[in-house]
Design an enzyme around this catalytic site. Structure first.
Site, mmCIF file in Angstrom:
data_model
loop_
_atom_site.group_PDB
_atom_site.id
_atom_site.type_symbol
_atom_site.label_atom_id
_atom_site.label_comp_id
_atom_site.label_asym_id
_atom_site.label_seq_id
_atom_site.Cartn_x
_atom_site.Cartn_y
_atom_site.Cartn_z
ATOM 1 N N ASP A 128 1.049 -1.689 0.496
ATOM 2 C CA ASP A 128 0.228 0.116 0.115
ATOM 3 C C ASP A 128 0.726 1.485 0.037
ATOM 4 O OD1 ASP A 128 -2.405 -2.219 0.497
ATOM 5 O OD2 ASP A 128 -1.214 -2.325 2.202
ATOM 6 N N HIS A 153 -4.705 -3.253 6.561
ATOM 7 C CA HIS A 153 -4.669 -3.921 4.788
ATOM 8 C C HIS A 153 -5.632 -3.950 4.635
ATOM 9 C CE1 HIS A 153 -2.898 -5.118 1.001
ATOM 10 N NE2 HIS A 153 -2.996 -6.078 1.522
#
Length: 303
Positions: free
Chosen positions: A131, A159
């Site tokens: 990410d 996440h």
């Protein structure tokens, strides 16, 4: 993953139905004649796979299938991570570093920690570097600059699609020195909305485009995570890692939560003292709430 001159022995674990395909992977590794690859163990036995390992990258998990409730997925992953935890605890090297990649990564890491009590909590992490790298990539594309010139974005939290990609402290290297990302982008509306959702939803966008989930980018970011953890982060740069919360930034202790960290001598440390504005505070709390719910769900699968 560990620099240009660190030889490795790879231990690869898969489930028995995949044993033949796993052997095919081993054949390819041998055929690639990698100078740093000193050995390959391909096995379906968790004990053999975990014996003596210094670094464990946990990419296996049970994916959510159509019609499945979150609790069903959680319960499958709880049993997977419970057995992996006991094999690691009994057979891995003393200071083994663990990176959990399989989703739900933060909570899988928490389960692993729960069932491997002798593994220090600082040695159990989960992957949010993908990410982080996605956020760097979006800024670099928007500003048309080298991605290596962008630094210090932050991924806070889970996440999942509640993660918070934060650019408030990020900078770009320009000919006239480092400049804040916000100052260069000059579009708070984009940074506070579309940029955030693009990073949050990037995994789904990749599945839609190639009909499979992220592979190369996920593997590359797992290498980045381990390399920085083991070899250290550059001076003045932090990265995002899912680590065991100590209550920093008013995040509940006892969650595996993504924070900005620096690494030195094989240890990570949460970056302290960053200003959190009201917009960010709400986002940090939202993703913490989701992680607390996931934790409760996982623990209910244990009873």
């Amino acid at each position: 993953m560990l620099g240009p001159d660190q030889p490795v022995i790879l231990h690869m674990l898969d489930i028995p139905p995949a044993a033949e395909a796993l052997n095919g992977v081993k054949m390819e590794l041998v055929d690639a004649a990698f100078p740093l690859l000193k050995g390959v163990v391909a096995t379906t036995d968790a004990v053999e796979a975990c014996t003596g390992v210094n670094i464990a990258v946990m990419v296996g998990g049970f994916p959510r299938k159509e019609g499945m409730e979150r609790k069903d997925v959680m319960s499958k992953n709880v049993s997977i991570y419970k057995s992996q935890a006991s094999a690691l605890e009994k057979h891995a090297a003393a200071n083994c570093k663990v990176l959990v990649v399989a989703n739900p990564a933060n909570t899988n890491a928490l389960i692993l920690k729960e069932f491997a009590p002798s593994v220090p909590e600082k040695n159990i992490t989960c992957l949010t570097r993908l990410d982080h790298n996605r956020a760097l990539g979006q800024i670099s594309e928007r500003l048309n600059v080298q991605v290596s010139d962008v630094k210090n974005v932050i991924i806070w939290g889970n996440h999942s699609s509640t993660q918070y990609p934060d650019v408030n402290h990020a900078t770009v290297k320009t000919p006239s020195g480092e400049k804040p990302v916000r100052e260069l982008v000059k579009d708070d509306e984009w940074l506070n909305a579309e940029f955030i959702t693009t990073v949050q939803q990037r995994g789904a966008a990749i599945i839609k485009a190639r009909k499979f989930s992220s592979a190369l980018s996920a593997a590359s970011s797992a290498c980045d995570h381990i390399r920085d953890w083991v070899l250290g982060t550059p001076e003045g740069t932090w990265v995002s890692m899912g680590v065991y919360s100590d209550g920093s930034y008013n995040v509940p202790a006892g969650l595996i939560y993504s924070f900005p960290v620096t690494c030195q001598n094989g240890e990570w440390k949460i970056v302290q003292g960053l200003h959190i504005d009201e917009f960010s505070r709400k986002k940090l709390d939202l993703t913490a709430d989701e992680l607390s719910e996931e934790k409760a769900l996982a623990y209910s699968c244990l009873s």
